[in-house]
Design a protein around this motif. Structure first.
Motif, PDB file in Angstrom:
ATOM      1  N   ALA A 285       0.837  -1.198   0.000  1.00 14.60           N
ATOM      2  CA  ALA A 285       0.000   0.000   0.000  1.00 14.60           C
ATOM      3  C   ALA A 285       0.868   1.243   0.000  1.00 14.60           C
ATOM      4  O   ALA A 285       2.028   1.219   0.420  1.00 14.60           O
ATOM      5  CB  ALA A 285      -0.918   0.001   1.217  1.00 14.60           C
ATOM      6  N   HIS A 286       0.275   2.322  -0.457  1.00 13.85           N
ATOM      7  CA  HIS A 286       0.911   3.633  -0.362  1.00 13.85           C
ATOM      8  C   HIS A 286      -0.044   4.532   0.407  1.00 13.85           C
ATOM      9  O   HIS A 286      -1.174   4.748  -0.028  1.00 13.85           O
ATOM     10  CB  HIS A 286       1.213   4.218  -1.743  1.00 13.85           C
ATOM     11  N   LEU A 287       0.402   5.004   1.566  1.00 17.89           N
ATOM     12  CA  LEU A 287      -0.408   5.882   2.402  1.00 17.89           C
ATOM     13  C   LEU A 287      -0.354   7.283   1.799  1.00 17.89           C
ATOM     14  O   LEU A 287       0.697   7.919   1.756  1.00 17.89           O
ATOM     15  CB  LEU A 287       0.118   5.882   3.839  1.00 17.89           C
ATOM     16  N   LEU A 288      -1.498   7.752   1.286  1.00 16.03           N
ATOM     17  CA  LEU A 288      -1.580   9.047   0.628  1.00 16.03           C
ATOM     18  C   LEU A 288      -1.763  10.183   1.621  1.00 16.03           C
ATOM     19  O   LEU A 288      -1.273  11.298   1.401  1.00 16.03           O
ATOM     20  CB  LEU A 288      -2.750   9.050  -0.365  1.00 16.03           C
ATOM     21  N   ASP A 289      -2.499   9.903   2.702  1.00 18.27           N
ATOM     22  CA  ASP A 289      -2.818  10.939   3.675  1.00 18.27           C
ATOM     23  C   ASP A 289      -3.115  10.271   5.013  1.00 18.27           C
ATOM     24  O   ASP A 289      -3.563   9.131   5.059  1.00 18.27           O
ATOM     25  CB  ASP A 289      -4.045  11.732   3.207  1.00 18.27           C
ATOM     26  N   GLY A 290      -2.861  10.980   6.112  1.00 18.80           N
ATOM     27  CA  GLY A 290      -3.173  10.456   7.428  1.00 18.80           C
ATOM     28  C   GLY A 290      -1.959   9.862   8.113  1.00 18.80           C
ATOM     29  O   GLY A 290      -0.822  10.018   7.679  1.00 18.80           O
ATOM     30  N   ALA A 291      -2.227   9.149   9.201  1.00 16.52           N
ATOM     31  CA  ALA A 291      -1.160   8.512   9.978  1.00 16.52           C
ATOM     32  C   ALA A 291      -1.674   7.190  10.533  1.00 16.52           C
ATOM     33  O   ALA A 291      -2.783   7.119  11.074  1.00 16.52           O
ATOM     34  CB  ALA A 291      -0.712   9.424  11.127  1.00 16.52           C
ATOM     35  N   ILE A 292      -0.847   6.163  10.391  1.00 17.82           N
ATOM     36  CA  ILE A 292      -1.197   4.817  10.848  1.00 17.82           C
ATOM     37  C   ILE A 292      -0.061   4.278  11.700  1.00 17.82           C
ATOM     38  O   ILE A 292       1.107   4.361  11.319  1.00 17.82           O
ATOM     39  CB  ILE A 292      -1.437   3.869   9.651  1.00 17.82           C
TER      40      ILE A 292
ATOM     41  N   VAL B 186       3.486   5.440  10.501  1.00 16.77           N
ATOM     42  CA  VAL B 186       3.652   5.765   9.083  1.00 16.77           C
ATOM     43  C   VAL B 186       2.816   6.999   8.802  1.00 16.77           C
ATOM     44  O   VAL B 186       1.620   7.024   9.105  1.00 16.77           O
ATOM     45  CB  VAL B 186       3.204   4.584   8.187  1.00 16.77           C
ATOM     46  N   ARG B 187       3.449   8.019   8.219  1.00 17.45           N
ATOM     47  CA  ARG B 187       2.742   9.267   7.912  1.00 17.45           C
ATOM     48  C   ARG B 187       2.756   9.565   6.421  1.00 17.45           C
ATOM     49  O   ARG B 187       2.578  10.683   6.010  1.00 17.45           O
ATOM     50  CB  ARG B 187       3.369  10.426   8.671  1.00 17.45           C
ATOM     51  N   GLY B 188       2.951   8.581   5.640  1.00 14.08           N
ATOM     52  CA  GLY B 188       3.003   8.730   4.190  1.00 14.08           C
ATOM     53  C   GLY B 188       3.992   7.730   3.643  1.00 14.08           C
ATOM     54  O   GLY B 188       4.927   7.342   4.332  1.00 14.08           O
ATOM     55  N   GLY B 189       3.754   7.277   2.430  1.00 15.72           N
ATOM     56  CA  GLY B 189       4.680   6.358   1.819  1.00 15.72           C
ATOM     57  C   GLY B 189       4.222   4.923   1.879  1.00 15.72           C
ATOM     58  O   GLY B 189       3.051   4.631   2.156  1.00 15.72           O
ATOM     59  N   PRO B 190       5.156   4.011   1.642  1.00 20.69           N
ATOM     60  CA  PRO B 190       4.794   2.600   1.473  1.00 20.69           C
ATOM     61  C   PRO B 190       4.535   1.852   2.776  1.00 20.69           C
ATOM     62  O   PRO B 190       5.117   2.153   3.811  1.00 20.69           O
ATOM     63  CB  PRO B 190       6.028   2.015   0.778  1.00 20.69           C
TER      64      PRO B 190
ATOM     65  N   VAL C 159       0.145  -8.862  11.857  1.00 16.77           N
ATOM     66  CA  VAL C 159       0.178  -7.402  11.830  1.00 16.77           C
ATOM     67  C   VAL C 159      -1.067  -6.856  12.539  1.00 16.77           C
ATOM     68  O   VAL C 159      -2.116  -7.487  12.538  1.00 16.77           O
ATOM     69  CB  VAL C 159       0.263  -6.872  10.372  1.00 16.77           C
ATOM     70  N   ALA C 160      -0.906  -5.711  13.175  1.00 11.03           N
ATOM     71  CA  ALA C 160      -2.027  -4.972  13.773  1.00 11.03           C
ATOM     72  C   ALA C 160      -1.809  -3.511  13.415  1.00 11.03           C
ATOM     73  O   ALA C 160      -0.671  -3.080  13.209  1.00 11.03           O
ATOM     74  CB  ALA C 160      -2.044  -5.143  15.285  1.00 11.03           C
ATOM     75  N   PHE C 161      -2.893  -2.750  13.309  1.00 14.98           N
ATOM     76  CA  PHE C 161      -2.699  -1.324  13.108  1.00 14.98           C
ATOM     77  C   PHE C 161      -3.819  -0.507  13.722  1.00 14.98           C
ATOM     78  O   PHE C 161      -4.907  -0.990  13.965  1.00 14.98           O
ATOM     79  CB  PHE C 161      -2.475  -0.966  11.629  1.00 14.98           C
ATOM     80  N   ARG C 162      -3.453   0.755  13.988  1.00 17.66           N
ATOM     81  CA  ARG C 162      -4.389   1.728  14.548  1.00 17.66           C
ATOM     82  C   ARG C 162      -4.257   2.987  13.690  1.00 17.66           C
ATOM     83  O   ARG C 162      -3.154   3.439  13.407  1.00 17.66           O
ATOM     84  CB  ARG C 162      -4.023   2.033  15.994  1.00 17.66           C
ATOM     85  N   VAL C 163      -5.397   3.560  13.293  1.00 17.83           N
ATOM     86  CA  VAL C 163      -5.397   4.777  12.496  1.00 17.83           C
ATOM     87  C   VAL C 163      -5.348   5.965  13.454  1.00 17.83           C
ATOM     88  O   VAL C 163      -6.292   6.213  14.202  1.00 17.83           O
ATOM     89  CB  VAL C 163      -6.636   4.850  11.577  1.00 17.83           C
ATOM     90  N   LEU C 164      -4.218   6.664  13.453  1.00 16.36           N
ATOM     91  CA  LEU C 164      -4.020   7.795  14.360  1.00 16.36           C
ATOM     92  C   LEU C 164      -4.693   9.054  13.837  1.00 16.36           C
ATOM     93  O   LEU C 164      -5.170   9.880  14.611  1.00 16.36           O
ATOM     94  CB  LEU C 164      -2.527   8.052  14.557  1.00 16.36           C
ATOM     95  N   ARG C 165      -4.702   9.210  12.524  1.00 17.05           N
ATOM     96  CA  ARG C 165      -5.367  10.338  11.860  1.00 17.05           C
ATOM     97  C   ARG C 165      -6.000   9.798  10.589  1.00 17.05           C
ATOM     98  O   ARG C 165      -5.367   9.011   9.874  1.00 17.05           O
ATOM     99  CB  ARG C 165      -4.341  11.418  11.523  1.00 17.05           C
ATOM    100  N   ALA C 166      -7.250  10.158  10.316  1.00 22.03           N
ATOM    101  CA  ALA C 166      -7.976   9.630   9.157  1.00 22.03           C
ATOM    102  C   ALA C 166      -7.024   9.452   7.985  1.00 22.03           C
ATOM    103  O   ALA C 166      -6.208  10.326   7.686  1.00 22.03           O
ATOM    104  CB  ALA C 166      -9.126  10.556   8.785  1.00 22.03           C
ATOM    105  N   ALA C 167      -7.113   8.292   7.333  1.00 20.59           N
ATOM    106  CA  ALA C 167      -6.124   7.921   6.336  1.00 20.59           C
ATOM    107  C   ALA C 167      -6.768   7.494   5.022  1.00 20.59           C
ATOM    108  O   ALA C 167      -7.876   6.968   5.007  1.00 20.59           O
ATOM    109  CB  ALA C 167      -5.255   6.785   6.875  1.00 20.59           C
ATOM    110  N   ARG C 168      -6.029   7.729   3.966  1.00 22.19           N
ATOM    111  CA  ARG C 168      -6.425   7.221   2.651  1.00 22.19           C
ATOM    112  C   ARG C 168      -5.208   6.548   2.049  1.00 22.19           C
ATOM    113  O   ARG C 168      -4.098   7.064   2.104  1.00 22.19           O
ATOM    114  CB  ARG C 168      -6.897   8.345   1.745  1.00 22.19           C
ATOM    115  N   LEU C 169      -5.444   5.368   1.485  1.00 19.20           N
ATOM    116  CA  LEU C 169      -4.343   4.640   0.868  1.00 19.20           C
ATOM    117  C   LEU C 169      -4.818   3.882  -0.351  1.00 19.20           C
ATOM    118  O   LEU C 169      -5.999   3.603  -0.509  1.00 19.20           O
ATOM    119  CB  LEU C 169      -3.669   3.704   1.865  1.00 19.20           C
ATOM    120  N   VAL C 170      -3.864   3.585  -1.212  1.00 14.12           N
ATOM    121  CA  VAL C 170      -4.100   2.735  -2.366  1.00 14.12           C
ATOM    122  C   VAL C 170      -3.350   1.448  -2.080  1.00 14.12           C
ATOM    123  O   VAL C 170      -2.172   1.472  -1.719  1.00 14.12           O
ATOM    124  CB  VAL C 170      -3.573   3.387  -3.663  1.00 14.12           C
ATOM    125  N   ALA C 171      -4.041   0.318  -2.207  1.00 10.11           N
ATOM    126  CA  ALA C 171      -3.435  -0.971  -1.876  1.00 10.11           C
ATOM    127  C   ALA C 171      -3.478  -1.906  -3.083  1.00 10.11           C
ATOM    128  O   ALA C 171      -4.460  -1.930  -3.818  1.00 10.11           O
ATOM    129  CB  ALA C 171      -4.161  -1.616  -0.703  1.00 10.11           C
TER     130      ALA C 171
END
Length: 139
Positions: free
Chosen positions: A53-60, A72-76, A85-97
């Protein structure tokens, strides 16, 4: 039963299938994903499929295996086949996977639908080879 999606806000994830496996003879699929802040996806493992995935916006905050969390605040972002794996969305995020191979891509938009019951969601994800695991100790 462990829930794989635990929404902690008034909005919900949106998963849109952009390219299904028919375009690539099953080799890959492409998803456009929007995740609300506060969303927590507990520890899980994908079998038979990797996600790039590429994180376009937000923070995970991403936690792979038993390693320390990484923000992760942007990038792959890469989720390897068979690695917890586990994840939490810290700031609303948009990604392409990109899912390789395409298998689970058709089930994920339905699994992310807020109207799908938790047990039905777990069954859909299990059919796609995505299984919840016990929680990790620590933060």
């Amino acid at each position: 039963m462990t829930k794989l999606l635990d929404v902690n806000s008034s909005t919900h994830p949106r998963v849109e299938l952009i390219v299904d496996g028919t375009a690539s003879d099953g080799a890959y699929a492409v998803l456009d994903i929007s995740l609300p802040g506060g969303l927590h996806v507990p520890r899980h493992v994908q079998r038979g499929q990797s996600a790039f995935a590429h994180l376009l916006d937000g923070a995970i905050e991403l936690r792979e295996d038993d390693k320390a969390p990484v923000v992760v605040r942007g990038g792959p972002i890469v989720v390897h086949d068979g690695r917890p794996v586990a994840f939490r969305v810290l700031r609303a995020a948009r990604l392409v996977a990109v899912l390789v191979p395409a298998g689970a891509a058709r089930l994920l938009p339905t699994a992310a639908n807020r109207d799908v019951l938790a047990d039905d969601r777990a069954a859909l994800l299990a059919a796609a080879g995505i299984h919840a695991l016990p929680a990790l100790a620590g933060p």
